[in-house]
Design a protein around this motif. Structure first.
Motif, PDB file in Angstrom:
ATOM      1  N   TYR A  94       0.816  -1.219   0.000  1.00  0.00           N
ATOM      2  CA  TYR A  94       0.000   0.000   0.000  1.00  0.00           C
ATOM      3  C   TYR A  94       0.851   1.271   0.000  1.00  0.00           C
ATOM      4  O   TYR A  94       2.030   1.263   0.376  1.00  0.00           O
ATOM      5  N   VAL A  95       0.209   2.342  -0.430  1.00  0.00           N
ATOM      6  CA  VAL A  95       0.791   3.681  -0.379  1.00  0.00           C
ATOM      7  C   VAL A  95      -0.228   4.580   0.290  1.00  0.00           C
ATOM      8  O   VAL A  95      -1.373   4.696  -0.184  1.00  0.00           O
ATOM      9  N   MET A 108       3.377  -3.191   3.534  1.00  0.00           N
ATOM     10  CA  MET A 108       2.605  -4.340   3.076  1.00  0.00           C
ATOM     11  C   MET A 108       1.712  -4.808   4.216  1.00  0.00           C
ATOM     12  O   MET A 108       2.026  -4.621   5.392  1.00  0.00           O
ATOM     13  N   THR A 109       0.590  -5.405   3.865  1.00  0.00           N
ATOM     14  CA  THR A 109      -0.357  -5.834   4.874  1.00  0.00           C
ATOM     15  C   THR A 109      -1.237  -6.959   4.341  1.00  0.00           C
ATOM     16  O   THR A 109      -1.463  -7.069   3.138  1.00  0.00           O
ATOM     17  N   GLY A 110      -1.729  -7.768   5.244  1.00  0.00           N
ATOM     18  CA  GLY A 110      -2.737  -8.761   4.917  1.00  0.00           C
ATOM     19  C   GLY A 110      -4.070  -8.341   5.482  1.00  0.00           C
ATOM     20  O   GLY A 110      -4.999  -9.143   5.583  1.00  0.00           O
ATOM     21  N   ASP A 111      -4.174  -7.067   5.850  1.00  0.00           N
ATOM     22  CA  ASP A 111      -5.365  -6.582   6.540  1.00  0.00           C
ATOM     23  C   ASP A 111      -5.695  -5.158   6.087  1.00  0.00           C
ATOM     24  O   ASP A 111      -5.747  -4.236   6.882  1.00  0.00           O
ATOM     25  N   TRP A 112      -5.889  -4.973   4.809  1.00  0.00           N
ATOM     26  CA  TRP A 112      -6.286  -3.679   4.250  1.00  0.00           C
ATOM     27  C   TRP A 112      -7.817  -3.595   4.246  1.00  0.00           C
ATOM     28  O   TRP A 112      -8.463  -4.572   3.926  1.00  0.00           O
ATOM     29  N   PRO A 113      -8.437  -2.470   4.620  1.00  0.00           N
ATOM     30  CA  PRO A 113      -7.832  -1.177   4.963  1.00  0.00           C
ATOM     31  C   PRO A 113      -7.584  -0.961   6.457  1.00  0.00           C
ATOM     32  O   PRO A 113      -7.270   0.136   6.873  1.00  0.00           O
ATOM     33  N   SER A 149       1.034 -13.340  -2.943  1.00  0.00           N
ATOM     34  CA  SER A 149       1.248 -14.057  -1.689  1.00  0.00           C
ATOM     35  C   SER A 149       1.922 -13.120  -0.682  1.00  0.00           C
ATOM     36  O   SER A 149       2.305 -12.000  -1.027  1.00  0.00           O
ATOM     37  N   GLN A 150       2.056 -13.589   0.551  1.00  0.00           N
ATOM     38  CA  GLN A 150       2.735 -12.796   1.574  1.00  0.00           C
ATOM     39  C   GLN A 150       4.190 -12.559   1.197  1.00  0.00           C
ATOM     40  O   GLN A 150       4.711 -11.451   1.331  1.00  0.00           O
ATOM     41  N   SER A 151       4.857 -13.607   0.709  1.00  0.00           N
ATOM     42  CA  SER A 151       6.267 -13.458   0.349  1.00  0.00           C
ATOM     43  C   SER A 151       6.432 -12.507  -0.833  1.00  0.00           C
ATOM     44  O   SER A 151       7.394 -11.732  -0.885  1.00  0.00           O
ATOM     45  N   ALA A 152       5.488 -12.538  -1.773  1.00  0.00           N
ATOM     46  CA  ALA A 152       5.551 -11.623  -2.913  1.00  0.00           C
ATOM     47  C   ALA A 152       5.367 -10.183  -2.448  1.00  0.00           C
ATOM     48  O   ALA A 152       6.057  -9.271  -2.922  1.00  0.00           O
ATOM     49  N   HIS A 154       6.104  -8.979   0.496  1.00  0.00           N
ATOM     50  CA  HIS A 154       7.344  -8.594   1.180  1.00  0.00           C
ATOM     51  C   HIS A 154       8.422  -8.202   0.176  1.00  0.00           C
ATOM     52  O   HIS A 154       9.144  -7.215   0.360  1.00  0.00           O
ATOM     53  N   ALA A 155       8.537  -8.987  -0.889  1.00  0.00           N
ATOM     54  CA  ALA A 155       9.559  -8.729  -1.892  1.00  0.00           C
ATOM     55  C   ALA A 155       9.314  -7.397  -2.602  1.00  0.00           C
ATOM     56  O   ALA A 155      10.252  -6.623  -2.836  1.00  0.00           O
ATOM     57  N   ILE A 156       8.060  -7.125  -2.955  1.00  0.00           N
ATOM     58  CA  ILE A 156       7.718  -5.862  -3.630  1.00  0.00           C
ATOM     59  C   ILE A 156       7.981  -4.675  -2.711  1.00  0.00           C
ATOM     60  O   ILE A 156       8.560  -3.657  -3.119  1.00  0.00           O
ATOM     61  N   GLU A 157       7.554  -4.818  -1.450  1.00  0.00           N
ATOM     62  CA  GLU A 157       7.776  -3.747  -0.472  1.00  0.00           C
ATOM     63  C   GLU A 157       9.275  -3.462  -0.320  1.00  0.00           C
ATOM     64  O   GLU A 157       9.704  -2.293  -0.327  1.00  0.00           O
ATOM     65  N   LYS A 158      10.071  -4.512  -0.191  1.00  0.00           N
ATOM     66  CA  LYS A 158      11.515  -4.360  -0.023  1.00  0.00           C
ATOM     67  C   LYS A 158      12.135  -3.679  -1.234  1.00  0.00           C
ATOM     68  O   LYS A 158      13.017  -2.799  -1.101  1.00  0.00           O
ATOM     69  N   GLU A 159      11.678  -4.049  -2.418  1.00  0.00           N
ATOM     70  CA  GLU A 159      12.201  -3.460  -3.649  1.00  0.00           C
ATOM     71  C   GLU A 159      11.886  -1.961  -3.718  1.00  0.00           C
ATOM     72  O   GLU A 159      12.747  -1.157  -4.057  1.00  0.00           O
ATOM     73  N   ILE A 160      10.650  -1.603  -3.391  1.00  0.00           N
ATOM     74  CA  ILE A 160      10.236  -0.190  -3.417  1.00  0.00           C
ATOM     75  C   ILE A 160      11.089   0.631  -2.456  1.00  0.00           C
ATOM     76  O   ILE A 160      11.585   1.718  -2.790  1.00  0.00           O
ATOM     77  N   LYS A 161      11.274   0.119  -1.260  1.00  0.00           N
ATOM     78  CA  LYS A 161      12.043   0.847  -0.253  1.00  0.00           C
ATOM     79  C   LYS A 161      13.497   1.007  -0.672  1.00  0.00           C
ATOM     80  O   LYS A 161      14.131   2.031  -0.363  1.00  0.00           O
TER      81      LYS A 161
END
Length: 231
Positions: A94-95, A108-113, A149-152, A154-161
């Motif tokens: 999320y942003v 990243m979250t599994g509980d939006w919003p 997935s959760q791992s995906a 995490h990976a996207i969040e890490k890449e953005i940061k």
């Protein structure tokens, strides 16, 4: 402490708590199911009893206190209808864009919003958090993007940061805009990076705006319905 559920009064009418306070009564809340069970418990036994029990950590005072531990202490079982509607988490990146345009939050979250609601929780337990969150964040620019997935996620969040690390700014907590307990204080970036961040995220999944995701009124209605069934 008397933990006999038969001696614990059951409240009537609307629940005393429709949302958790910033400190979650000192209990670890990991997901929506934990939140629903803890809300049920505090409305069942009362805040004073709950906090008094949560303060007792035994020989491991620094270890987290789980909702399940408290339920065992009070010999209580949460009715199925309290958490029956909880679905498997859909992970998103999320942003969140501050309404004043000063910074954006990436996570990243599994509980939006509900993750967005974390930033505006307060001791005003009956406050409509839909209004509070839109007063803090831009409801249209703030978005969440699906991840496989959760791992995906995490990976996207890490890449953005990593990509936008040079755009990092201090947490709005330093200006008193959010509470400290919401976490993620090192995940804020300059608003100038927003368009690039969203462009990057849109390559990975479908986005939905915060405004279109708001559910707090539905959450309050579900709690009212549960209270009506109980009575």
């Amino acid at each position: 402490m008397n933990t006999d559920p038969k001696s614990t009064p059951v409240s009537s009418g609307l629940p005393d708590f429709i949302s958790l306070p910033e400190d979650n009564f000192g209990v670890l809340v990991e997901n929506e199911m934990d939140e629903r069970r803890l809300l049920w418990l505090v409305n069942r036994i009362g805040e004073i009893k709950l906090r008094k029990s949560a303060a007792k950590r035994g020989q491991y005072p620094d270890s987290p206190l789980f909702v399940s531990t408290l339920l065992r202490r009070f010999r209580l079982k949460v009715p199925t209808h309290v958490y029956a509607e909880v679905r498997a988490p859909l992970y998103r990146v999320y942003v969140l864009v501050l309404l004043d345009g000063s910074a954006v939050k990436v996570g990243m979250t599994g509980d939006w919003p509900r993750r967005a609601y974390d930033f505006v929780r307060s001791v005003k337990y009956r406050e409509n958090l839909d209004k509070a969150v839109i007063a803090l964040f831009d409801g249209e620019k703030s978005m969440a993007f699906d991840a496989s997935s959760q791992s995906a996620a995490h990976a996207i969040e890490k890449e953005i940061k990593s990509i936008f690390a040079s755009h990092g700014v201090e947490s709005p907590y330093q200006r008193g805009l959010i509470n400290y307990g919401c976490g993620g204080h090192t995940e804020w970036f300059e608003c100038e990076a927003y368009a690039q961040i969203v462009e990057h995220l849109s390559r990975n999944g479908t986005g939905i705006s915060l405004h279109a995701s708001l559910t707090w009124k539905d959450h309050m209605r579900s709690l009212d319905a549960a209270a009506a069934r109980k009575n």
